[in-house]
Design a protein around this motif. Structure first.
Motif, short mmCIF file in Angstrom:
data_model
loop_
_atom_site.label_atom_id
_atom_site.label_comp_id
_atom_site.label_asym_id
_atom_site.label_seq_id
_atom_site.Cartn_x
_atom_site.Cartn_y
_atom_site.Cartn_z
N LYS A 1 0.71 -1.54 0.11
CA LYS A 1 0.13 0.31 -0.01
C LYS A 1 0.85 1.07 0.12
N GLY A 2 2.05 1.24 0.01
CA GLY A 2 2.85 2.62 -0.21
C GLY A 2 2.66 3.32 -1.36
N GLU A 3 2.47 4.44 -0.94
CA GLU A 3 2.06 5.57 -2.06
C GLU A 3 3.00 6.02 -2.76
N GLN A 4 4.15 5.96 -2.44
CA GLN A 4 5.39 6.70 -3.52
C GLN A 4 6.00 5.67 -4.74
N LYS A 5 5.91 4.37 -4.13
CA LYS A 5 6.77 3.40 -4.92
C LYS A 5 5.58 2.12 -5.48
N THR A 6 5.19 1.58 -4.35
CA THR A 6 4.40 0.28 -4.37
C THR A 6 3.09 0.54 -5.32
N LEU A 7 2.19 1.77 -4.98
CA LEU A 7 1.15 2.18 -5.79
C LEU A 7 1.42 2.62 -7.26
N ARG A 8 2.31 3.04 -7.40
CA ARG A 8 3.00 3.32 -8.65
C ARG A 8 3.16 2.08 -9.53
N LEU A 9 3.87 1.11 -8.94
CA LEU A 9 4.12 0.03 -9.63
C LEU A 9 2.46 -0.97 -9.90
N VAL A 10 1.68 -0.72 -8.91
CA VAL A 10 0.15 -1.33 -9.10
C VAL A 10 -0.29 -0.56 -10.40
N ALA A 11 -0.26 0.78 -10.40
CA ALA A 11 -0.63 1.45 -11.67
C ALA A 11 -0.18 1.08 -13.03
N ARG A 12 1.14 0.58 -12.92
CA ARG A 12 1.82 0.48 -14.05
C ARG A 12 1.73 -1.04 -14.28
N HIS A 13 1.66 -1.80 -13.69
CA HIS A 13 1.53 -3.27 -14.11
C HIS A 13 0.67 -4.05 -13.66
N ALA A 14 -0.23 -3.79 -12.59
CA ALA A 14 -1.28 -4.79 -11.89
C ALA A 14 -2.45 -5.00 -12.68
N ASP A 15 -2.95 -6.27 -12.62
CA ASP A 15 -4.30 -6.66 -12.74
C ASP A 15 -4.98 -6.77 -11.39
N TYR A 16 -4.31 -7.30 -10.45
CA TYR A 16 -4.97 -7.31 -9.07
C TYR A 16 -4.05 -6.32 -8.26
N TRP A 17 -4.65 -5.79 -7.31
CA TRP A 17 -3.91 -4.89 -6.19
C TRP A 17 -4.45 -5.61 -5.08
N HIS A 18 -3.69 -6.20 -4.22
CA HIS A 18 -3.90 -7.03 -2.94
C HIS A 18 -3.33 -6.01 -1.77
N SER A 19 -4.48 -6.08 -0.76
CA SER A 19 -3.89 -5.20 0.29
C SER A 19 -4.51 -5.51 1.54
N PHE A 20 -4.33 -5.06 2.85
CA PHE A 20 -5.10 -5.25 3.80
C PHE A 20 -5.78 -3.89 4.35
N VAL A 21 -5.59 -3.04 3.61
CA VAL A 21 -6.58 -1.72 3.97
C VAL A 21 -7.88 -1.89 4.34
N THR A 22 -8.40 -0.97 5.16
CA THR A 22 -9.79 -0.92 5.33
C THR A 22 -10.65 -0.31 4.41
N ALA A 23 -12.00 -0.64 4.48
CA ALA A 23 -12.69 0.12 3.55
C ALA A 23 -12.69 1.65 3.69
N GLU A 24 -12.52 2.15 4.91
CA GLU A 24 -12.29 3.46 5.04
C GLU A 24 -11.14 4.04 4.18
N GLU A 25 -10.10 3.34 4.25
CA GLU A 25 -9.06 3.64 3.57
C GLU A 25 -8.91 3.62 2.04
N MET A 26 -9.86 2.82 1.53
CA MET A 26 -9.87 2.57 0.11
C MET A 26 -9.82 3.66 -0.63
#
Length: 267
Positions: free
Chosen positions: A168-193
């Motif tokens: 869920k890291g916003e500077q690097k991990t989520l950029r990789l999600v945006a670039r490559h992922a078909d699925y994003w897996h996390s433990f974040v809460t519904a409120e954080e989503m």
């Protein structure tokens, strides 16, 4: 984000404190029960309980699952990019994909991957631990190499192998999600989503990628249906349940399958 896809249930079989016969039996039973995806994890030692207890390696196990199963998708939740050359990972994934392709259907392998974090794995197996930042940089390089190698392999994968990225890291991990992922897996809460999704969307704009088909994945372990309902409302469509053995609680799986089917209107 893709919200018109059916709800699916993934089960993560922990490859620790069990014999492989236990795992093999659980794989068959879970597939017969109608689970959608089976996962293991990519470590070399147990993550809980006896630190030197029984444990099995991820990728060789996934190749066995590819041959054993007929319908269920499968992968690691998640692979550690640090432990294997990225081009080798691409070739291993392509091979497992072909092993799992049966009856004229495409393969069923999902490349779940991440940057790694478990120091003992690194130190005892001789990998440089580095820092979270250097490991994420290596993951970025690795994902690019994997994608390029898939384009070069003969034979090619049977399908475009889906990529699942955890974190869920916003500077690097989520950029990789945006670039490559078909699925994003996390433990974040519904409120954080909503906030995390807005970060992914901003990175997707910079990357020039359409993430409207991104599938959100989240964890059910030690959570109830009220939490799952909230996550569903937040857009999650893949729900994963960590499943310890050898005393597997199949009644728990049945209850979550019933919840899945009710959400899909197929109960």
């Amino acid at each position: 984000m893709l919200t018109d896809t059916p709800v699916r249930l993934g089960i993560q079989l922990r490859p620790q404190h069990v014999g492989y016969a236990d795992i093999r039996g659980a794989v068959s039973r879970l597939e017969d029960m109608g689970v959608d995806i089976l996962f293991n994890w990519d470590h070399f030692f147990p993550l809980s309980g006896d630190a030197n207890g029984t444990h099995f390696e991820s990728w060789t196990m996934l190749a066995a699952w590819a041959e054993q199963t007929e319908r269920v998708e499968f992968g690691s939740l998640v692979n550690c990019n640090s432990y294997r050359n990225p081009d080798l990972q691409a070739d291993m994934a392509r091979t497992i994909d072909h092993i799992s392709a049966k009856g004229g259907a495409a393969g069923r392998f999902i490349l779940g991957t991440g940057a790694g974090w478990f120091r003992r794995d690194y130190e005892e197996y001789g990998y440089e631990f580095g820092t979270p930042g250097t490991r994420l940089n290596d993951l970025a390089d690795g994902l690019a190499r994997i994608s390029a190698r898939w384009d070069e392999l003969n034979p090619a994968p049977t399908r475009r192998i889906p990529v699942l990225i955890g974190g869920k890291g916003e500077q690097k991990t989520l950029r990789l999600v945006a670039r490559h992922a078909d699925y994003w897996h996390s433990f974040v809460t519904a409120e954080e989503m909503p906030h995390k999704l807005s970060v992914i969307e901003r990175w997707a704009e910079r990357e020039g990628r359409d993430t409207s088909t991104l599938i959100l994945s989240n964890e059910l372990h030690q959570r109830g249906e009220d939490v799952a309902d909230d996550l569903f409302d937040a857009g999650v469509r893949l729900f994963t349940l960590s499943f310890p053995g050898p005393d597997y609680d199949y009644d728990l799986v049945r209850s979550w399958l019933a919840w899945r089917d009710a959400r899909n209107g197929t109960a």
